[in-house]
Design an enzyme around this catalytic site. Structure first.
Site, PDB file in Angstrom:
ATOM      1  N   GLY A 239       0.764  -1.242   0.000  1.00 34.40           N
ATOM      2  CA  GLY A 239       0.000   0.000   0.000  1.00 34.40           C
ATOM      3  C   GLY A 239       0.786   1.277   0.000  1.00 34.40           C
ATOM      4  O   GLY A 239       0.205   2.362  -0.136  1.00 34.40           O
ATOM      5  N   GLU A 273       3.926  -6.625   1.705  1.00 31.82           N
ATOM      6  CA  GLU A 273       3.377  -7.010   0.398  1.00 31.82           C
ATOM      7  C   GLU A 273       3.346  -5.819  -0.559  1.00 31.82           C
ATOM      8  O   GLU A 273       2.285  -5.441  -1.047  1.00 31.82           O
ATOM      9  CB  GLU A 273       1.944  -7.535   0.575  1.00 31.82           C
ATOM     10  CG  GLU A 273       1.781  -8.681   1.552  1.00 31.82           C
ATOM     11  CD  GLU A 273       0.310  -8.972   1.892  1.00 31.82           C
ATOM     12  OE1 GLU A 273      -0.591  -8.213   1.485  1.00 31.82           O
ATOM     13  OE2 GLU A 273       0.068  -9.973   2.589  1.00 31.82           O
ATOM     14  N   ARG A 312      -6.404   3.452 -15.465  1.00 31.39           N
ATOM     15  CA  ARG A 312      -6.368   4.180 -14.191  1.00 31.39           C
ATOM     16  C   ARG A 312      -7.019   5.555 -14.251  1.00 31.39           C
ATOM     17  O   ARG A 312      -7.770   5.910 -13.342  1.00 31.39           O
ATOM     18  CB  ARG A 312      -4.925   4.290 -13.660  1.00 31.39           C
ATOM     19  CG  ARG A 312      -4.295   2.932 -13.340  1.00 31.39           C
ATOM     20  CD  ARG A 312      -2.958   3.060 -12.604  1.00 31.39           C
ATOM     21  NE  ARG A 312      -3.139   3.685 -11.314  1.00 31.39           N
ATOM     22  CZ  ARG A 312      -2.822   4.928 -11.021  1.00 31.39           C
ATOM     23  NH1 ARG A 312      -2.258   5.710 -11.926  1.00 31.39           N
ATOM     24  NH2 ARG A 312      -3.055   5.415  -9.828  1.00 31.39           N
ATOM     25  N   TYR A 316     -10.029   5.543 -11.701  1.00 30.40           N
ATOM     26  CA  TYR A 316      -9.758   6.192 -10.405  1.00 30.40           C
ATOM     27  C   TYR A 316      -9.552   7.694 -10.529  1.00 30.40           C
ATOM     28  O   TYR A 316      -9.010   8.309  -9.610  1.00 30.40           O
ATOM     29  CB  TYR A 316      -8.450   5.647  -9.798  1.00 30.40           C
ATOM     30  CG  TYR A 316      -8.288   4.168  -9.691  1.00 30.40           C
ATOM     31  CD1 TYR A 316      -9.173   3.401  -8.936  1.00 30.40           C
ATOM     32  CD2 TYR A 316      -7.211   3.527 -10.295  1.00 30.40           C
ATOM     33  CE1 TYR A 316      -8.977   2.039  -8.802  1.00 30.40           C
ATOM     34  CE2 TYR A 316      -7.017   2.164 -10.162  1.00 30.40           C
ATOM     35  CZ  TYR A 316      -7.903   1.422  -9.411  1.00 30.40           C
ATOM     36  OH  TYR A 316      -7.696   0.083  -9.275  1.00 30.40           O
ATOM     37  N   CYS A 343     -14.482   3.802 -28.128  1.00 32.85           N
ATOM     38  CA  CYS A 343     -15.760   4.510 -28.216  1.00 32.85           C
ATOM     39  C   CYS A 343     -16.404   4.669 -26.843  1.00 32.85           C
ATOM     40  O   CYS A 343     -17.398   4.004 -26.520  1.00 32.85           O
ATOM     41  CB  CYS A 343     -16.688   3.779 -29.166  1.00 32.85           C
ATOM     42  SG  CYS A 343     -15.983   3.711 -30.800  1.00 32.85           S
ATOM     43  N   GLU A 344     -15.812   5.511 -26.021  1.00 33.99           N
ATOM     44  CA  GLU A 344     -16.313   5.848 -24.685  1.00 33.99           C
ATOM     45  C   GLU A 344     -15.802   7.246 -24.392  1.00 33.99           C
ATOM     46  O   GLU A 344     -14.622   7.518 -24.617  1.00 33.99           O
ATOM     47  CB  GLU A 344     -15.700   4.930 -23.605  1.00 33.99           C
ATOM     48  CG  GLU A 344     -15.972   3.467 -23.708  1.00 33.99           C
ATOM     49  CD  GLU A 344     -17.282   3.045 -23.058  1.00 33.99           C
ATOM     50  OE1 GLU A 344     -17.878   3.845 -22.295  1.00 33.99           O
ATOM     51  OE2 GLU A 344     -17.720   1.919 -23.340  1.00 33.99           O
ATOM     52  N   TYR A 371      -0.530  -1.563 -12.182  1.00 28.80           N
ATOM     53  CA  TYR A 371      -1.978  -1.456 -12.411  1.00 28.80           C
ATOM     54  C   TYR A 371      -2.299  -0.816 -13.760  1.00 28.80           C
ATOM     55  O   TYR A 371      -3.270  -0.089 -13.886  1.00 28.80           O
ATOM     56  CB  TYR A 371      -2.658  -0.691 -11.256  1.00 28.80           C
ATOM     57  CG  TYR A 371      -2.379  -1.330  -9.917  1.00 28.80           C
ATOM     58  CD1 TYR A 371      -2.920  -2.577  -9.603  1.00 28.80           C
ATOM     59  CD2 TYR A 371      -1.541  -0.730  -8.981  1.00 28.80           C
ATOM     60  CE1 TYR A 371      -2.637  -3.191  -8.391  1.00 28.80           C
ATOM     61  CE2 TYR A 371      -1.250  -1.342  -7.769  1.00 28.80           C
ATOM     62  CZ  TYR A 371      -1.802  -2.568  -7.481  1.00 28.80           C
ATOM     63  OH  TYR A 371      -1.525  -3.178  -6.287  1.00 28.80           O
TER      64      TYR A 371
END
Ligand SMILES: *Cc1c(COP(=O)(O)O)cnc(C)c1O
Length: 415
Positions: A239, A273, A312, A316, A343-344, A371
């Site tokens: 994290g 981690e 991302r 986010y 197409c978005e 990510y």
């Protein structure tokens, strides 16, 4: 040290100009630096010297086999969240005994495969999962090493989608329930309690939430010790954040130092981690401007990478730095939205960026090692990008670009 640097007016990955990579492998293309991966991993190792420890790289942040093999050769352990990730770790030469299996939804098959492989620890996220692991291990006549993943109910103060340590999140076991479940686990024939685990979120830019969580976890460890339940392995998750723009996350060494001092005299193996803090700034996405257009005052640079390659920003609202690979002083600087061909309207890589670019230019999206490829898809039947690992002056094709044939191979039209 930055492994993606401008020299002679162009951007390099280690000793290789990005223009050369684009020429040889095409775009869009992810480029990783082996030296950066090593340096980010070693920062943890150095801080952990003199303390029993295991660094388990979080495979989900970047699971390319070349990336995993770089870390495996350094002796890294791995934090996995699926059977697929276990297969990757083994294929990359990772040691199964240093694998930790996290995740809220382990299937029975995944549990079986992990037990057979002899992984180091299951991070158990519910009472039912504990029973399932006990059942499978008992049947096989072995004991499964487990930690319970507790949810310490602290606010990681990060994006809600990557916050995992609050009661309202699906992750972990509440502190109250954990006490009861540890007592139960102590009596199970197929379970060997080795540790306790928590992971409160991702992209944390302060040490405080880590310490708040750790204080609660240590309280539990001491209580369990009083009851004769020995916890020998303390896993504080991953994290730690990275700098995308102007964030100032603590260095790995600072986090580890504070954690060690809070642990005090307790003799436990410290497990971490980290994912993003190892892989994010070890990679970039190389993309080419395919078109420049203006709708009135609004300028768009349409690039050949899209949300299927790098989600991302869309997922986010993430901000990722964009740099021209070969800056050209003759270009006029304008505010651009950098968008892809998908197409978005959510298909953007960056918005409102002042860039001096022209059609055909190569751009680097920085901090794209974590990510990004790992979350990529074939949406709009786009081939997933190539991945190149740079090592000094060498380029290693870590993943070739997909072809349409690759994509169609798994499907069958009606006969
Ligand atoms: C995602 C994840 C990590 C890695 O998080 P980073 O923010 O990439 O360091 C570690 N542990 C668990 C359980 C995770 O789900």
């Amino acid at each position: 040290m930055n492994h993606f640097e401008t020299r002679n007016n162009q951007l390099y990955a280690e000793e290789v100009p990005l223009t050369q990579i684009a020429e040889q492998f095409g775009t869009p293309c992810f480029v990783y630096s082996k030296a950066a991966l090593q340096a980010h991993y070693q920062a943890y190792e150095q801080a952990l010297q003199g303390c029993d420890h295991l660094v388990c790289y979080a495979v989900k942040s970047n699971s390319n086999l070349a990336v995993l093999s770089v870390l495996a050769r350094l002796g890294s352990g791995f934090d996995i969240v699926s059977g697929g990730e276990l297969a990757r770790v083994i294929a990359a030469g990772g040691d199964p005994a240093k694998v930790i299996f996290s995740g809220v939804g382990k299937s029975l098959d995944e549990i079986r495969a992990a037990l057979n492989a002899g992984i180091g620890c299951f991070n158990v996220e519910s009472a039912l999962e504990l029973e399932q692991i006990n059942g499978i291990a008992t049947e096989a006549g072995i004991k499964a090493p487990v930690s319970l993943r507790v949810n310490p109910d602290v606010d990681a103060k990060t994006h809600p989608y990557i916050s995992t340590g609050l009661r309202e999140n699906k992750f972990g076991i509440s502190m109250e329930d954990a006490r009861t479940l540890y007592r139960k686990a102590a009596g199970m024939s197929g379970i060997e309690i080795i540790g306790v685990d928590c992971h409160i979120g991702s992209q944390l830019t302060s040490i405080d939430p880590f310490l708040a969580a750790l204080e609660r976890v240590l309280l539990l460890v001491d209580e369990l010790g009083d009851e004769g339940i020995e916890i020998s392995h303390l896993d504080i998750g991953g994290g730690l954040g990275v700098t995308y723009k102007d964030e100032e996350p603590p260095a790995a060494g600072e986090l580890v130092g504070q954690v060690r001092s809070l642990m005090g005299h307790r003799a436990m193996t410290l497990v971490l981690e980290p994912g993003r803090s190892i892989s994010a700034n070890a990679g970039i996405l190389l993309t080419r401007v395919n078109n420049i257009k203006s709708n009135g005052e609004h300028h768009f640079a349409i690039v050949d990478a899209a949300m299927n390659d790098l989600i991302r920003p869309a997922l986010y609202q993430a901000w990722m730095d964009v740099q021209p690979v070969v800056p050209n002083a003759e270009n006029i600087a304008r505010q651009y939205d950098l968008v892809g061909p998908v197409c978005e309207s959510g298909d953007f890589i960056a918005r409102n960026r002042e860039l001096a670019i022209s059609n055909g230019d190569l751009l680097a999206v920085m901090s794209a090692g974590a990510y990004c490829f790992a979350m990529s898809s074939n949406y709009n039947t786009r081939n997933r990008a190539a991945e190149i690992l740079v090592d000094g002056t060498e380029m290693h094709m870590a993943r070739r670009r997909e072809t349409y044939q690759d994509q169609l191979a798994l499907e069958s039209p009606l006969p």
